[in-house]
Design an enzyme around this catalytic site. Structure first.
Site, PDB file in Angstrom:
ATOM      1  N   PRO A   1       0.992  -1.466  -0.102  1.00  0.00           N
ATOM      2  CA  PRO A   1       0.166  -0.140   0.060  1.00  0.00           C
ATOM      3  C   PRO A   1       0.697   1.014   0.424  1.00  0.00           C
ATOM      4  O   PRO A   1       1.974   1.083   1.095  1.00  0.00           O
ATOM      5  CB  PRO A   1      -0.484  -0.096   1.463  1.00  0.00           C
ATOM      6  CG  PRO A   1      -0.277  -1.450   1.565  1.00  0.00           C
ATOM      7  CD  PRO A   1       0.517  -1.963   0.955  1.00  0.00           C
ATOM      8  N   GLU A   2       0.859   2.384  -0.522  1.00  0.00           N
ATOM      9  CA  GLU A   2       0.789   3.535  -1.251  1.00  0.00           C
ATOM     10  C   GLU A   2       0.692   4.282  -0.188  1.00  0.00           C
ATOM     11  O   GLU A   2      -0.394   5.050   0.132  1.00  0.00           O
ATOM     12  CB  GLU A   2       1.763   3.638  -2.435  1.00  0.00           C
ATOM     13  CG  GLU A   2       2.794   2.715  -3.175  1.00  0.00           C
ATOM     14  CD  GLU A   2       3.906   3.140  -2.716  1.00  0.00           C
ATOM     15  OE1 GLU A   2       3.774   3.943  -1.599  1.00  0.00           O
ATOM     16  OE2 GLU A   2       4.392   2.160  -2.820  1.00  0.00           O
TER      17      GLU A   2
ATOM     18  N   ARG B   1       1.077 -10.466   5.477  1.00  0.00           N
ATOM     19  CA  ARG B   1       2.815 -10.904   6.275  1.00  0.00           C
ATOM     20  C   ARG B   1       2.555 -10.243   7.567  1.00  0.00           C
ATOM     21  O   ARG B   1       3.842 -10.725   8.471  1.00  0.00           O
ATOM     22  CB  ARG B   1       3.261 -10.147   4.827  1.00  0.00           C
ATOM     23  CG  ARG B   1       3.104 -10.898   3.295  1.00  0.00           C
ATOM     24  CD  ARG B   1       3.491 -10.517   2.495  1.00  0.00           C
ATOM     25  NE  ARG B   1       5.358 -10.272   2.828  1.00  0.00           N
ATOM     26  CZ  ARG B   1       5.952  -9.517   1.435  1.00  0.00           C
ATOM     27  NH1 ARG B   1       5.967  -9.102   0.419  1.00  0.00           N
ATOM     28  NH2 ARG B   1       7.632 -10.118   2.029  1.00  0.00           N
TER      29      ARG B   1
ATOM     30  N   ARG C   1      21.468  16.427  -0.446  1.00  0.00           N
ATOM     31  CA  ARG C   1      21.848  15.139  -0.801  1.00  0.00           C
ATOM     32  C   ARG C   1      22.839  14.771  -1.891  1.00  0.00           C
ATOM     33  O   ARG C   1      22.504  15.165  -3.140  1.00  0.00           O
ATOM     34  CB  ARG C   1      20.221  13.980  -0.968  1.00  0.00           C
ATOM     35  CG  ARG C   1      19.732  14.680   0.378  1.00  0.00           C
ATOM     36  CD  ARG C   1      20.145  13.314   1.789  1.00  0.00           C
ATOM     37  NE  ARG C   1      19.611  12.059   1.457  1.00  0.00           N
ATOM     38  CZ  ARG C   1      18.866  11.384   1.426  1.00  0.00           C
ATOM     39  NH1 ARG C   1      17.239  12.714   2.165  1.00  0.00           N
ATOM     40  NH2 ARG C   1      18.630  10.227   1.750  1.00  0.00           N
TER      41      ARG C   1
END
Ligand code: ZN
Length: 290
Positions: A2-3, A126, A170
């Site tokens: 699920p996003e 899961r 970054r």
């Protein structure tokens, strides 16, 4: 998995019906990723507030039921410490359903919050999902779980300037930085690939080499991919228990994701796939520049 769009669609599905619901009892199945952190009995009688979301976590505020003045005279004792909430994560395979008349739990139903408005049930084959009690979002244990989350993608405080400034810090490839979720949350694999294509940015480009105008284009592209997925999730999901609903519907119209070997819709070059940060990246080597 699920996003963010699925989690937000879930939030929108349960927030209205659950607001003001009174918890009658709770039930735990097999252990989830982390322990609940309180007894299920401690949740009984609490009322659900406005369901929130931070990244892919849902937050169910719970507070003692306070009777209106002069009606019963019954009030929760001051400072009884019950105010707090449940932090929920769907993990790899979790889904939530609000069931008006819940059947007996199945083998993958590992948490039930039974309320007077129905049973909120977590199904998670899961068991990487979690339901954790926390006294507040900014107190342990919730605070530690949310600590490294980047900005919310639609937060107005995430200006193009702020996004660019964070990318400047970054050196990793932009695709990996997006997936890490510590600059901005919600850029799961499909959305990161699509946003980079829309913005014309090569996925291997170092984040700190992205110019201010290109960072602005990337942020706008990420917002439009997520907004489209949310719209599809809201319109195509019959109920919010389909954990792949929004991403699955979005994938059907993706420009690059899952389309290696097919011609780019813009330039006709064959789309490519490479593995980055252990995830498949799809891109057009012609349209997406370093
Ligand atoms: Zn192209």
């Amino acid at each position: 998995m699920p996003e963010l769009p699925e989690v937000e669609v879930t939030r929108r599905g349960i927030a209205g019906p659950l607001h003001g619901a009174r918890v009658q009892r709770a039930r735990l199945g097999k252990p989830l990723r982390w322990p609940l952190g309180c007894s299920t009995a401690a949740l009984e009688g609490l009322r659900v507030g406005e369901v929130g979301r931070r990244g892919k976590y849902l937050w169910l505020p719970l507070s003692p039921d306070i009777a209106p003045h002069g009606r019963t005279g019954l009030q929760a004792p001051a400072g009884d410490g019950a105010t707090g909430g449940l932090l929920l994560h769907l993990g790899m395979s979790g889904s939530l359903a609000l069931l008006p008349d819940a059947p007996a739990p199945g083998p993958y139903d590992h948490f039930d919050l039974v309320t007077d408005r129905g049973t909120l049930r977590l199904n998670d084959p899961r068991r990487f999902g979690a339901v954790v009690w926390s006294p507040a979002l900014d107190a342990p244990p919730a605070a530690a779980l949310l600590l490294r989350l980047g900005a919310e993608p639609f937060d107005p405080a995430l200006t193009p300037e702020a996004f660019h400034a964070r990318l400047q810090q970054r050196r990793a490839p932009i695709k990996a930085v997006l997936l890490a979720g510590d600059v901005v949350v919600g850029a799961g694999n499909i959305y990161a690939c699509e946003a980079l294509f829309q913005a014309g940015i090569h996925p291997a480009l170092r984040a700190d080499r992205i110019s201010r105008p290109r960072a602005a284009r990337l942020l706008a592209a990420l917002r439009s991919t997520l907004a489209r997925a949310l719209a599809l999730g809201g319109s195509t999901l019959r109920d919010f228990t389909d954990v792949h609903g929004a991403s699955g519907a979005y994938q059907a119209e993706a420009a690059v994701y899952g389309r290696a070997g097919q011609p780019c819709g813009r330039c006709g070059s064959l789309l490519r796939r490479r593995v980055q940060a252990q995830r498949s990246t799809y891109f057009c080597a012609t349209c997406q520049r370093r």
